[in-house]
Design an enzyme around this catalytic site. Structure first.
Site, PDB file in Angstrom:
ATOM      1  N   ARG A  64      32.172   0.217  -1.063  1.00 12.76           N
ATOM      2  CA  ARG A  64      32.098  -0.992  -1.890  1.00 12.76           C
ATOM      3  C   ARG A  64      30.801  -1.568  -2.108  1.00 12.76           C
ATOM      4  NH1 ARG A  64      31.946  -5.868  -3.312  1.00 12.76           N
ATOM      5  NH2 ARG A  64      33.543  -7.257  -3.704  1.00 12.76           N
TER       6      ARG A  64
ATOM      7  N   GLU B 170      37.020  -7.931 -12.218  1.00 10.87           N
ATOM      8  CA  GLU B 170      38.008  -6.917 -11.864  1.00 10.87           C
ATOM      9  C   GLU B 170      38.460  -6.235 -13.201  1.00 10.87           C
ATOM     10  OE1 GLU B 170      39.388  -6.278  -8.900  1.00 10.87           O
ATOM     11  OE2 GLU B 170      38.227  -7.849  -8.197  1.00 10.87           O
TER      12      GLU B 170
ATOM     13  N   ARG C 205      36.741   0.469   3.714  1.00 10.47           N
ATOM     14  CA  ARG C 205      35.608   0.859   3.004  1.00 10.47           C
ATOM     15  C   ARG C 205      34.129   0.688   3.455  1.00 10.47           C
ATOM     16  NH1 ARG C 205      37.361  -2.976  -1.849  1.00 10.47           N
ATOM     17  NH2 ARG C 205      37.037  -4.454  -0.212  1.00 10.47           N
TER      18      ARG C 205
END
Length: 174
Positions: A52, A60, A94
């Site tokens: 990320r 999004e 992540r």
């Protein structure tokens, strides 16, 4: 004796595997998947690491400019060897990191470039905020300049921050 030796080998193999996983250090690898405008999968030693991009928040997928942000990240990184400088690992496992990819500049010069910064500079992402405050002052400066120039998502006067969009989407489904 054989079972003790087998157990020792299993422990040694596990230690080697854990130490060889580059999730806690800077690493290089090939970008094999673009999930959205701020998340990529990087292949490192035949293992996929989800990264990320730190200090940015891209629209999004279902949001205005979400597809464009994803495509721009793909244009910059897909099938490229990148270098990731890890900042931390989030609650989803992540790697939060700064991604550097080779970009070609005028005159044919290629250099590793901060992709997180490019995404914000081009108006493809916001500077990430934690409790309303940017987590990186330089990213916030890039955002202000992109906003001033009406680049990317800033060309839309109704651009909605991803965290507000996620909250509204979550409330709409409840």
């Amino acid at each position: 004796m054989k079972s003790a030796l087998a157990a020792l080998r299993a422990v040694a193999a596990a230690v080697v595997l854990i130490v060889s996983v580059p999730a806690w250090a800077d690493f290089r690898g090939e970008v094999v998947r673009i999930l959205d405008g701020d998340t990529i999968d990087v292949l490192v030693n035949r293992q996929t690491i989800r990264v990320r991009l730190a200090d940015i928040d891209a629209p999004e997928s279902g949001q205005a400019f979400g597809s464009r942000a994803r495509q721009r990240l793909a244009d910059l990184t897909f099938r490229q060897e990148v270098q990731v400088t890890e900042k931390e690992v989030d609650r989803y496992g992540r790697t939060l990191g700064v991604v550097y990819a080779p970009l070609q500049y005028p005159g044919g010069q290629t250099q590793l470039t901060n992709i997180n910064a490019i995404m914000v500079q081009e108006g493809m992402a916001w500077a990430y905020r934690y409790y309303g405050k940017p987590t990186d002052a330089q990213m916030y400066e890039y955002e202000k300049e992109a906003r001033r120039q009406r680049l990317g998502l800033w060309s839309d006067p109704n651009a909605q921050e991803p965290w507000k969009w996620r909250r509204a989407s979550k409330n709409a489904t409840n």
